[in-house]
Design an enzyme around this catalytic site. Sequence first.
Site, PDB file in Angstrom:
ATOM      1  N   TYR A   1      -9.318  12.941  -9.530  1.00  0.00           N
ATOM      2  CA  TYR A   1      -9.255  14.392  -9.366  1.00  0.00           C
ATOM      3  C   TYR A   1      -8.503  14.831  -8.106  1.00  0.00           C
ATOM      4  O   TYR A   1      -8.471  16.025  -7.772  1.00  0.00           O
ATOM      5  CB  TYR A   1     -10.662  14.999  -9.487  1.00  0.00           C
ATOM      6  CG  TYR A   1     -10.991  15.195 -10.956  1.00  0.00           C
ATOM      7  CD1 TYR A   1     -11.121  14.093 -11.800  1.00  0.00           C
ATOM      8  CD2 TYR A   1     -11.089  16.455 -11.523  1.00  0.00           C
ATOM      9  CE1 TYR A   1     -11.357  14.254 -13.154  1.00  0.00           C
ATOM     10  CE2 TYR A   1     -11.327  16.616 -12.884  1.00  0.00           C
ATOM     11  CZ  TYR A   1     -11.459  15.514 -13.692  1.00  0.00           C
ATOM     12  OH  TYR A   1     -11.676  15.671 -15.038  1.00  0.00           O
TER      13      TYR A   1
ATOM     14  N   CYS B   1      -5.630  15.014  -8.343  1.00  0.00           N
ATOM     15  CA  CYS B   1      -4.641  15.870  -9.034  1.00  0.00           C
ATOM     16  C   CYS B   1      -4.923  17.345  -8.770  1.00  0.00           C
ATOM     17  O   CYS B   1      -4.005  18.162  -8.745  1.00  0.00           O
ATOM     18  CB  CYS B   1      -4.663  15.594 -10.530  1.00  0.00           C
ATOM     19  SG  CYS B   1      -6.226  16.028 -11.311  1.00  0.00           S
TER      20      CYS B   1
ATOM     21  N   THR C   1      -8.555  14.839 -23.501  1.00  0.00           N
ATOM     22  CA  THR C   1      -7.354  15.294 -22.803  1.00  0.00           C
ATOM     23  C   THR C   1      -6.115  14.543 -23.278  1.00  0.00           C
ATOM     24  O   THR C   1      -6.091  13.314 -23.274  1.00  0.00           O
ATOM     25  CB  THR C   1      -7.538  15.072 -21.286  1.00  0.00           C
ATOM     26  OG1 THR C   1      -8.616  15.883 -20.856  1.00  0.00           O
ATOM     27  CG2 THR C   1      -6.293  15.427 -20.513  1.00  0.00           C
TER      28      THR C   1
ATOM     29  N   CYS D   1      -3.934  10.145 -16.536  1.00  0.00           N
ATOM     30  CA  CYS D   1      -4.796   9.358 -15.646  1.00  0.00           C
ATOM     31  C   CYS D   1      -5.993   8.779 -16.384  1.00  0.00           C
ATOM     32  O   CYS D   1      -6.488   7.702 -16.039  1.00  0.00           O
ATOM     33  CB  CYS D   1      -5.268  10.217 -14.484  1.00  0.00           C
ATOM     34  SG  CYS D   1      -6.323  11.568 -15.002  1.00  0.00           S
TER      35      CYS D   1
ATOM     36  N   GLU E   1     -12.193  21.855 -16.099  1.00  0.00           N
ATOM     37  CA  GLU E   1     -12.078  20.390 -16.031  1.00  0.00           C
ATOM     38  C   GLU E   1     -12.585  19.883 -14.685  1.00  0.00           C
ATOM     39  O   GLU E   1     -13.200  18.813 -14.603  1.00  0.00           O
ATOM     40  CB  GLU E   1     -10.627  19.974 -16.242  1.00  0.00           C
ATOM     41  CG  GLU E   1     -10.455  18.476 -16.384  1.00  0.00           C
ATOM     42  CD  GLU E   1      -9.035  18.120 -16.782  1.00  0.00           C
ATOM     43  OE1 GLU E   1      -8.843  17.532 -17.834  1.00  0.00           O
ATOM     44  OE2 GLU E   1      -8.098  18.455 -16.026  1.00  0.00           O
TER      45      GLU E   1
ATOM     46  N   HIS F   1     -12.321   7.804 -12.396  1.00  0.00           N
ATOM     47  CA  HIS F   1     -11.871   9.120 -12.871  1.00  0.00           C
ATOM     48  C   HIS F   1     -12.226  10.210 -11.859  1.00  0.00           C
ATOM     49  O   HIS F   1     -11.514  11.207 -11.743  1.00  0.00           O
ATOM     50  CB  HIS F   1     -12.483   9.404 -14.249  1.00  0.00           C
ATOM     51  CG  HIS F   1     -11.638  10.318 -15.079  1.00  0.00           C
ATOM     52  ND1 HIS F   1     -10.269  10.235 -15.114  1.00  0.00           N
ATOM     53  CD2 HIS F   1     -11.961  11.358 -15.885  1.00  0.00           C
ATOM     54  CE1 HIS F   1      -9.792  11.189 -15.909  1.00  0.00           C
ATOM     55  NE2 HIS F   1     -10.795  11.883 -16.380  1.00  0.00           N
TER      56      HIS F   1
ATOM     57  N   GLU G   1      -6.716  19.808 -24.815  1.00  0.00           N
ATOM     58  CA  GLU G   1      -7.753  18.881 -25.261  1.00  0.00           C
ATOM     59  C   GLU G   1      -7.969  19.006 -26.772  1.00  0.00           C
ATOM     60  O   GLU G   1      -7.605  20.018 -27.370  1.00  0.00           O
ATOM     61  CB  GLU G   1      -9.087  19.158 -24.551  1.00  0.00           C
ATOM     62  CG  GLU G   1      -9.129  18.667 -23.120  1.00  0.00           C
ATOM     63  CD  GLU G   1      -8.294  19.510 -22.178  1.00  0.00           C
ATOM     64  OE1 GLU G   1      -8.157  20.722 -22.425  1.00  0.00           O
ATOM     65  OE2 GLU G   1      -7.768  18.949 -21.208  1.00  0.00           O
TER      66      GLU G   1
HETATM   67  C1  LIG Z   1     -10.985  20.194 -19.659  1.00  0.00           C
HETATM   68  C2  LIG Z   1     -11.801  18.961 -19.928  1.00  0.00           C
HETATM   69  C3  LIG Z   1     -11.160  17.756 -20.137  1.00  0.00           C
HETATM   70  C4  LIG Z   1     -11.899  16.611 -20.443  1.00  0.00           C
HETATM   71  N1  LIG Z   1     -11.248  15.422 -20.723  1.00  0.00           N
HETATM   72  C5  LIG Z   1     -11.951  14.350 -21.161  1.00  0.00           C
HETATM   73  C6  LIG Z   1     -11.294  13.151 -21.572  1.00  0.00           C
HETATM   74  O1  LIG Z   1     -10.071  13.057 -21.528  1.00  0.00           O
HETATM   75  N2  LIG Z   1     -12.043  12.126 -22.019  1.00  0.00           N
HETATM   76  C7  LIG Z   1     -13.378  12.201 -22.098  1.00  0.00           C
HETATM   77  O2  LIG Z   1     -13.996  11.238 -22.531  1.00  0.00           O
HETATM   78  N3  LIG Z   1     -14.046  13.314 -21.720  1.00  0.00           N
HETATM   79  C8  LIG Z   1     -13.356  14.385 -21.252  1.00  0.00           C
HETATM   80  N4  LIG Z   1     -14.027  15.530 -20.856  1.00  0.00           N
HETATM   81  C9  LIG Z   1     -15.454  15.588 -21.078  1.00  0.00           C
HETATM   82  C10 LIG Z   1     -16.340  15.622 -19.831  1.00  0.00           C
HETATM   83  O3  LIG Z   1     -16.538  14.333 -19.342  1.00  0.00           O
HETATM   84  C11 LIG Z   1     -17.630  16.301 -20.286  1.00  0.00           C
HETATM   85  O4  LIG Z   1     -17.322  17.682 -20.426  1.00  0.00           O
HETATM   86  C12 LIG Z   1     -18.794  16.111 -19.351  1.00  0.00           C
HETATM   87  O5  LIG Z   1     -19.210  14.775 -19.360  1.00  0.00           O
HETATM   88  C13 LIG Z   1     -19.969  17.016 -19.721  1.00  0.00           C
HETATM   89  O6  LIG Z   1     -20.308  16.860 -21.053  1.00  0.00           O
HETATM   90  P1  LIG Z   1     -20.432  18.142 -21.992  1.00  0.00           P
HETATM   91  O7  LIG Z   1     -19.171  18.903 -21.863  1.00  0.00           O
HETATM   92  O8  LIG Z   1     -20.811  17.648 -23.329  1.00  0.00           O
HETATM   93  O9  LIG Z   1     -21.523  19.034 -21.349  1.00  0.00           O
HETATM   94  P2  LIG Z   1     -23.088  18.984 -21.579  1.00  0.00           P
HETATM   95  O10 LIG Z   1     -23.531  17.574 -21.725  1.00  0.00           O
HETATM   96  O11 LIG Z   1     -23.441  19.923 -22.662  1.00  0.00           O
HETATM   97  O12 LIG Z   1     -23.616  19.526 -20.176  1.00  0.00           O
HETATM   98  C14 LIG Z   1     -23.867  20.899 -19.930  1.00  0.00           C
HETATM   99  C15 LIG Z   1     -24.945  20.999 -18.840  1.00  0.00           C
HETATM  100  O13 LIG Z   1     -26.144  20.381 -19.309  1.00  0.00           O
HETATM  101  C16 LIG Z   1     -26.568  19.383 -18.394  1.00  0.00           C
HETATM  102  N5  LIG Z   1     -27.124  18.264 -19.166  1.00  0.00           N
HETATM  103  C17 LIG Z   1     -26.536  17.585 -20.167  1.00  0.00           C
HETATM  104  N6  LIG Z   1     -27.337  16.610 -20.637  1.00  0.00           N
HETATM  105  C18 LIG Z   1     -28.449  16.679 -19.920  1.00  0.00           C
HETATM  106  C19 LIG Z   1     -29.663  15.935 -19.929  1.00  0.00           C
HETATM  107  N7  LIG Z   1     -29.863  14.924 -20.769  1.00  0.00           N
HETATM  108  N8  LIG Z   1     -30.603  16.264 -19.013  1.00  0.00           N
HETATM  109  C20 LIG Z   1     -30.405  17.278 -18.136  1.00  0.00           C
HETATM  110  N9  LIG Z   1     -29.287  18.026 -18.099  1.00  0.00           N
HETATM  111  C21 LIG Z   1     -28.322  17.727 -18.974  1.00  0.00           C
HETATM  112  C22 LIG Z   1     -25.320  18.973 -17.620  1.00  0.00           C
HETATM  113  O14 LIG Z   1     -25.628  18.445 -16.335  1.00  0.00           O
HETATM  114  C23 LIG Z   1     -24.567  20.291 -17.539  1.00  0.00           C
HETATM  115  O15 LIG Z   1     -25.030  21.053 -16.472  1.00  0.00           O
HETATM  116  C24 LIG Z   1     -13.298  16.672 -20.497  1.00  0.00           C
HETATM  117  C25 LIG Z   1     -13.942  17.898 -20.262  1.00  0.00           C
HETATM  118  C26 LIG Z   1     -13.212  19.027 -19.977  1.00  0.00           C
HETATM  119  C27 LIG Z   1     -13.932  20.327 -19.759  1.00  0.00           C
END
Ligand SMILES: Cc1cc2nc3c(=O)[nH]c(=O)nc-3n(C[C@H](O)[C@H](O)[C@H](O)COP(=O)(O)OP(=O)(O)OC[C@H]3O[C@@H](n4cnc5c(N)ncnc54)[C@H](O)[C@@H]3O)c2cc1C
Length: 482
Positions: A295, A297, A190, A103, A445, A291, A256
């Site tokens: 979900y 899914c 993913t 997706c 996810e 996206h 992933e």
């Molecule tokens: C299983 C899985 C599949 C995924 N698949 C894809 C994919 O196919 N393609 C893709 O592009 N991405 C994918 N993602 C990524 C997903 O979009 C990100 O995990 C998400 O955007 C959060 O980013 P992060 O994991 O870096 O978390 P972080 O940015 O580290 O966030 C952790 C926490 O910190 C907070 N936070 C972060 N930045 C700030 C800030 N500046 N100010 C205040 N609070 C903040 C967040 O709100 C959250 O509570 C996937 C993630 C998972 C877990």
Amino acid sequence: MRMNAEQYEESLRKLNLNVYMFGKKVENVVDDPIIRPSMNAVAATYEFSLKPEYEDLLTARSHLTGKTINRFCHIHQNTDDLIKKTKMGRLMGSLTGCCFQRCVGMDALNALSMTTFDIDAKHGTRYYERFKDYLCHVQEKDLTCDGAMTDPKGDRSLPPHKQPDPDMFLHVVEERPDGILVQGAKAHQTGAVNSHEIIVMPTIAMREEDADYAVSFALPSDADGITYIMGRQSCDTRKLEKGQLDRGNRIYGGHEALVVFDRVFVPWERVFMFKEYEFAGQLVEQFASYHRQSYACKAGVGDVLIGATQIAAEYNGAQKASHIKDKIIEMNHLNETLFCGSIACAAQGHREPSGTYLVNTLLANVCKQNVTRFPYEIARLAQDIAGGLMVTLPSEEDLRSEEVGPLMKKYFKGNSEVSTEDRMKILRLIENLTLGTAAVGYLTESMHGAGSPQAQRIMIARQTNMEAKKEVAKKLCGITPG
Ligand SMILES: Cc1cc2nc3c(=O)[nH]c(=O)nc-3n(C[C@H](O)[C@H](O)[C@H](O)COP(=O)(O)OP(=O)(O)OC[C@H]3O[C@@H](n4cnc5c(N)ncnc54)[C@H](O)[C@@H]3O)c2cc1C
């Protein structure tokens, strides 16, 4: 040409991907026992699209060529397409019991179909034509695309250009007459190693200082300079064991990877945004809205978990207890609410200037916000009903052992009409969905994919028409403008 599952598998064998896992290079990605289930799940999007009973949901008519294509390569032309996308997501989730991975590329294609058009309208560029040529290639060859948005992001409080390491956000490092060189990485990708193509987009809204980071493009997944490092999942090495029982889901899985770009060359015909920083935010928001709709899914995976939980109750002999029945009702209520949100944002979709239909973005964010919570509650109820054996169960090898196997068969028996082995199978499936490899897709996810919960709350706050709500409240109670 639409591919079947075998053709898809063969097409992956032709790729020369640079993949690492457990500190070693993976020479044969397709047959690797740890990666294989995720390949199977993407293959299912090919296999089921060719079955007459699923054709209406899993295929569409291309608006570019008029040919029948896999819906995962389609650009939504009306709200019916958006609704079918939601139903397709639920169907695939319910058939595979995991993240089927395809997706995210579909959502990237649809978002780019709007943003490239809008950039051209402002700047007189030719991105939309380029994009349509690329889309024809994807549709014609029935390709799977990885949608690569999330950068590693380094220190979250700093914008891209202020990061101590400039590669924390993927960026342009050189401009040439024939294309650009890019450097950086995309995290949590993913299905990356099950994809033919990788579509890169910026991850946040950007300002002029970040123009080098405002870049979008597509490349074959085995382009020179791209390296994949596979994610580690809870219970993943069970897939190396001889027996199948302890895997829970024997066929499918999601996976992933961290995708690293080391001065990778992108020809101009594959570049869809180049330093038009003011459009980075739009691309992120439109991709994220699609996206978040995707979900649905999780309602499909929820169907599998609810079914498994009902079976576990029956195997335990507890299915008639009123609290068990009520908990199953609650699980269904939460699961259908997830589906409602996705259907609602699709039904309330609208046409954008490019002709592409976009979901209602407020409702898509509400949908995803529920997804960050309800699967956890559904999983909690599943674990409640399943009982502690779900996590204290010895291995399949113990079940097969001459010494202790008979003891397990005796002491782990529930309903006398059901074999202990079947009871073990259903408990392992629940374990897989709520604690094992599939929990990556069903739970974490749901939390972070398509953006962490706070990202949706920001969008909900931004898109709620608070003034209209205040106005009607004032009018009804007689507060006059002062
Ligand atoms: C299983 C899985 C599949 C995924 N698949 C894809 C994919 O196919 N393609 C893709 O592009 N991405 C994918 N993602 C990524 C997903 O979009 C990100 O995990 C998400 O955007 C959060 O980013 P992060 O994991 O870096 O978390 P972080 O940015 O580290 O966030 C952790 C926490 O910190 C907070 N936070 C972060 N930045 C700030 C800030 N500046 N100010 C205040 N609070 C903040 C967040 O709100 C959250 O509570 C996937 C993630 C998972 C877990």
